[in-house]
Scaffold this active site. Structure first.
Site, PDB file in Angstrom:
ATOM      1  N   SER A  41       0.840  -1.204   0.000  1.00 25.03           N
ATOM      2  CA  SER A  41       0.000   0.000   0.000  1.00 25.03           C
ATOM      3  C   SER A  41       0.867   1.243   0.000  1.00 25.03           C
ATOM      4  O   SER A  41       1.973   1.251   0.555  1.00 25.03           O
ATOM      5  CB  SER A  41      -0.855  -0.016   1.273  1.00 25.03           C
ATOM      6  OG  SER A  41      -1.441   1.248   1.489  1.00 25.03           O
ATOM      7  N   TYR A  75      -1.754  -0.993  11.140  1.00 23.05           N
ATOM      8  CA  TYR A  75      -2.015  -1.549   9.808  1.00 23.05           C
ATOM      9  C   TYR A  75      -0.852  -1.225   8.864  1.00 23.05           C
ATOM     10  O   TYR A  75      -0.307  -2.094   8.188  1.00 23.05           O
ATOM     11  CB  TYR A  75      -3.323  -0.980   9.235  1.00 23.05           C
ATOM     12  CG  TYR A  75      -3.409  -1.078   7.739  1.00 23.05           C
ATOM     13  CD1 TYR A  75      -3.653  -2.285   7.119  1.00 23.05           C
ATOM     14  CD2 TYR A  75      -3.184   0.045   6.927  1.00 23.05           C
ATOM     15  CE1 TYR A  75      -3.683  -2.391   5.735  1.00 23.05           C
ATOM     16  CE2 TYR A  75      -3.217  -0.047   5.549  1.00 23.05           C
ATOM     17  CZ  TYR A  75      -3.473  -1.258   4.963  1.00 23.05           C
ATOM     18  OH  TYR A  75      -3.485  -1.346   3.596  1.00 23.05           O
ATOM     19  N   LYS A  78       2.302  -3.581   6.823  1.00 17.96           N
ATOM     20  CA  LYS A  78       2.714  -3.568   5.405  1.00 17.96           C
ATOM     21  C   LYS A  78       4.221  -3.294   5.302  1.00 17.96           C
ATOM     22  O   LYS A  78       4.927  -3.950   4.528  1.00 17.96           O
ATOM     23  CB  LYS A  78       1.916  -2.521   4.618  1.00 17.96           C
ATOM     24  CG  LYS A  78       0.433  -2.831   4.480  1.00 17.96           C
ATOM     25  CD  LYS A  78       0.185  -4.070   3.625  1.00 17.96           C
ATOM     26  CE  LYS A  78      -1.302  -4.372   3.472  1.00 17.96           C
ATOM     27  NZ  LYS A  78      -1.565  -5.686   2.867  1.00 17.96           N
TER      28      LYS A  78
HETATM   29  C1  UD1 Z   1      -7.000   5.062   3.783  1.00 19.00           C
HETATM   30  C2  UD1 Z   1      -5.969   4.774   4.817  1.00 19.00           C
HETATM   31  C3  UD1 Z   1      -4.771   4.144   4.146  1.00 19.00           C
HETATM   32  C4  UD1 Z   1      -5.214   2.865   3.439  1.00 19.00           C
HETATM   33  C5  UD1 Z   1      -6.325   3.168   2.465  1.00 19.00           C
HETATM   34  C6  UD1 Z   1      -6.876   1.881   1.913  1.00 19.00           C
HETATM   35  C7  UD1 Z   1      -6.300   6.411   6.629  1.00 19.00           C
HETATM   36  C8  UD1 Z   1      -5.753   7.608   7.329  1.00 19.00           C
HETATM   37  N1  UD1 Z   1      -5.621   6.001   5.526  1.00 19.00           N
HETATM   38  O1  UD1 Z   1      -6.428   5.969   2.835  1.00 19.00           O
HETATM   39  O2  UD1 Z   1      -3.778   3.861   5.083  1.00 19.00           O
HETATM   40  O3  UD1 Z   1      -4.133   2.295   2.749  1.00 19.00           O
HETATM   41  O4  UD1 Z   1      -7.381   3.862   3.128  1.00 19.00           O
HETATM   42  O5  UD1 Z   1      -7.766   2.126   0.884  1.00 19.00           O
HETATM   43  O6  UD1 Z   1      -7.294   5.843   7.032  1.00 19.00           O
HETATM   44  N2  UD1 Z   1     -12.997  10.934   3.388  1.00 19.00           N
HETATM   45  C9  UD1 Z   1     -14.057  11.743   3.751  1.00 19.00           C
HETATM   46  N3  UD1 Z   1     -15.154  11.163   4.298  1.00 19.00           N
HETATM   47  C10 UD1 Z   1     -15.253   9.795   4.513  1.00 19.00           C
HETATM   48  C11 UD1 Z   1     -14.155   8.976   4.135  1.00 19.00           C
HETATM   49  C12 UD1 Z   1     -13.044   9.596   3.578  1.00 19.00           C
HETATM   50  O7  UD1 Z   1     -14.014  12.966   3.575  1.00 19.00           O
HETATM   51  O8  UD1 Z   1     -16.281   9.331   5.029  1.00 19.00           O
HETATM   52  C13 UD1 Z   1     -11.816  11.567   2.763  1.00 19.00           C
HETATM   53  C14 UD1 Z   1     -10.528  11.326   3.533  1.00 19.00           C
HETATM   54  O9  UD1 Z   1     -10.333  12.327   4.487  1.00 19.00           O
HETATM   55  C15 UD1 Z   1      -9.489  11.352   2.407  1.00 19.00           C
HETATM   56  C16 UD1 Z   1     -10.242  10.797   1.198  1.00 19.00           C
HETATM   57  O10 UD1 Z   1     -11.628  10.952   1.500  1.00 19.00           O
HETATM   58  O11 UD1 Z   1      -9.113  12.664   2.134  1.00 19.00           O
HETATM   59  C17 UD1 Z   1      -9.958   9.342   0.941  1.00 19.00           C
HETATM   60  O12 UD1 Z   1     -10.159   8.613   2.143  1.00 19.00           O
HETATM   61  P1  UD1 Z   1     -10.034   7.017   2.211  1.00 19.00           P
HETATM   62  O13 UD1 Z   1     -10.892   6.419   1.171  1.00 19.00           O
HETATM   63  O14 UD1 Z   1     -10.276   6.609   3.623  1.00 19.00           O
HETATM   64  O15 UD1 Z   1      -8.536   6.725   1.789  1.00 19.00           O
HETATM   65  P2  UD1 Z   1      -7.153   7.265   2.411  1.00 19.00           P
HETATM   66  O16 UD1 Z   1      -7.363   8.129   3.583  1.00 19.00           O
HETATM   67  O17 UD1 Z   1      -6.374   7.838   1.291  1.00 19.00           O
END
Ligand code: UD1
Length: 338
Positions: free
Chosen positions: A124, A148, A152
């Site tokens: 990842s 997590y 990795k």
């Molecule tokens: C997350 C994990 C990362 C993991 C990946 C797997 C964290 C901090 N990081 O990445 O380690 O490898 O998932 O797919 O958890 N967002 C919202 N509302 C939501 C959900 C997400 O605004 O309900 C935003 C987040 O703040 C981020 C973006 O959407 O800016 C993507 O979020 P997400 O899909 O959780 O991925 P990552 O944070 O990039």
């Protein structure tokens, strides 16, 4: 190649199984189903038009893992099996270390015993930790901020050390943000409980399973203030595994190599919401709330190494990612049958 696919009933694993079969390989699924449904398997058979051998057990069970590889004929392993929720990993760290490292230990021992050498590993972009460097090249130091992510980082190191002895040949694939679904709408992402990740949350709001999306922060130093991520279609990601497998076969002299699988482009949370609304014709109501702890402003890949060495490049657009996610979600509003 006859390929053992651990976690082959999961989101990325299932899409990879379909592409392995399409490329003329023979995928064999092993999955504990702690975070997947066995009902994906008939759909994989329907999509591939072949019977898919599958085994349901916990891959930490070294005897069972060894017995399976001992059946013979395996040319490679693609290792997806593992726990993957960042937040949960801080609450039950021991489960994360035990599961994620334990499956890898059992697999490596079984591979060694039965002379199976090639391994493609599901890593990842989380291994880059908290870095401001974007786009992210493979040369960045690896580290983490949560259990997590550490699993990795540690698995990558274990695999590098074993590869250095000549006992295994390893591809480390660092995924950015996998989204989308098979264009048939028959397989897709089916998170259990409240989704942690953006895309499944958006699609569950669009289909009416959840009321509103929370957007985590609009004060980032980005064009619209929401965070940028490198969303990659799961079909492109699956193709990256087939390409890595081919690379290992064609380069027996390379013991271990890591590749980013991303598009190289950042998309903001609000751009993703707008694209999903356009693709689905449904509203995705949202509230702006505070930042989520541990989130970075911008995360996107430098995917040039994968293009140069694997001849692989992500080709599918954000519009396709949204359309394919919606086709899956609207046809399967509650996910796979129990
Ligand atoms: C997350 C994990 C990362 C993991 C990946 C797997 C964290 C901090 N990081 O990445 O380690 O490898 O998932 O797919 O958890 N967002 C919202 N509302 C939501 C959900 C997400 O605004 O309900 C935003 C987040 O703040 C981020 C973006 O959407 O800016 C993507 O979020 P997400 O899909 O959780 O991925 P990552 O944070 O990039």
């Amino acid at each position: 190649m006859r390929v053992l696919v651990t976690g082959g009933a999961g989101y990325i694993g299932s899409h990879t199984v379909v592409q392995l079969a399409a490329a003329g390989h023979e995928p064999v699924v092993a999955d504990s189903h702690v975070n997947s449904r066995a009902s994906v398997l008939p759909r994989l058979e329907e999509l591939t038009g072949t019977r898919i051998e599958s085994h349901s057990f916990d891959l930490r069970d070294a005897d069972k893992t060894s017995a399976l590889l001992g059946e013979g004929g395996f040319d490679a392993v693609i290792h997806f099996a593992g726990l993957k929720a960042v937040g949960e990993s801080s609450q039950i760290p021991l489960e994360y270390y035990d599961n994620n490292l334990g499956t890898t230990f059992a697999l490596l021992r079984a591979m060694d015993r039965h002379g199976v050498c090639r391994l493609v590993f599901s890593s990842s972009a989380t291994v880059y930790g908290e870095t401001d460097t974007v786009p992210m090249p493979e040369e960045l130091e690896t580290r983490s901020t949560n259990p997590y992510g550490w699993t990795k980082v540690m698995q990558e190191q274990i695999l590098r050390d074993v590869a250095a002895t000549g006992a295994a040949q390893v591809a480390l694939l660092r995924y950015f943000n996998p989204v989308g679904a098979h264009p048939s709408g028959r397989i897709g992402e089916d998170p259990q409980g409240v989704p942690n990740n953006l895309m499944p949350f958006i699609s569950q709001v669009a289909v009416g399973r959840r009321e509103r999306l929370q957007v985590f922060g609009d004060d980032y130093p980005t064009p619209d203030g929401t965070a940028l991520r490198d969303y990659i279609h799961v079909e492109d990601l699956a193709a990256g595994h087939v390409a890595a497998l081919q690379y290992l076969q064609d380069h027996p002299d390379v013991p271990v190599r890591e590749w980013n699988l991303g598009t190289g482009h950042g998309t903001s949370v609000l751009e993703m919401v707008a694209a999903f609304e356009a693709g689905s014709g449904r509203a995705v109501p949202y509230d702006i709330v505070g930042r989520r702890a541990g989130d970075l402003a911008a995360v996107y890949a430098d995917p040039s190494r994968a293009e140069a060495e694997l001849g692989w490049r992500a080709t599918r657009t954000i519009e396709q990612m949204c359309a394919d996610t919606w086709r899956w979600q609207s046809a399967n509003p509650q996910g796979y049958p129990a």
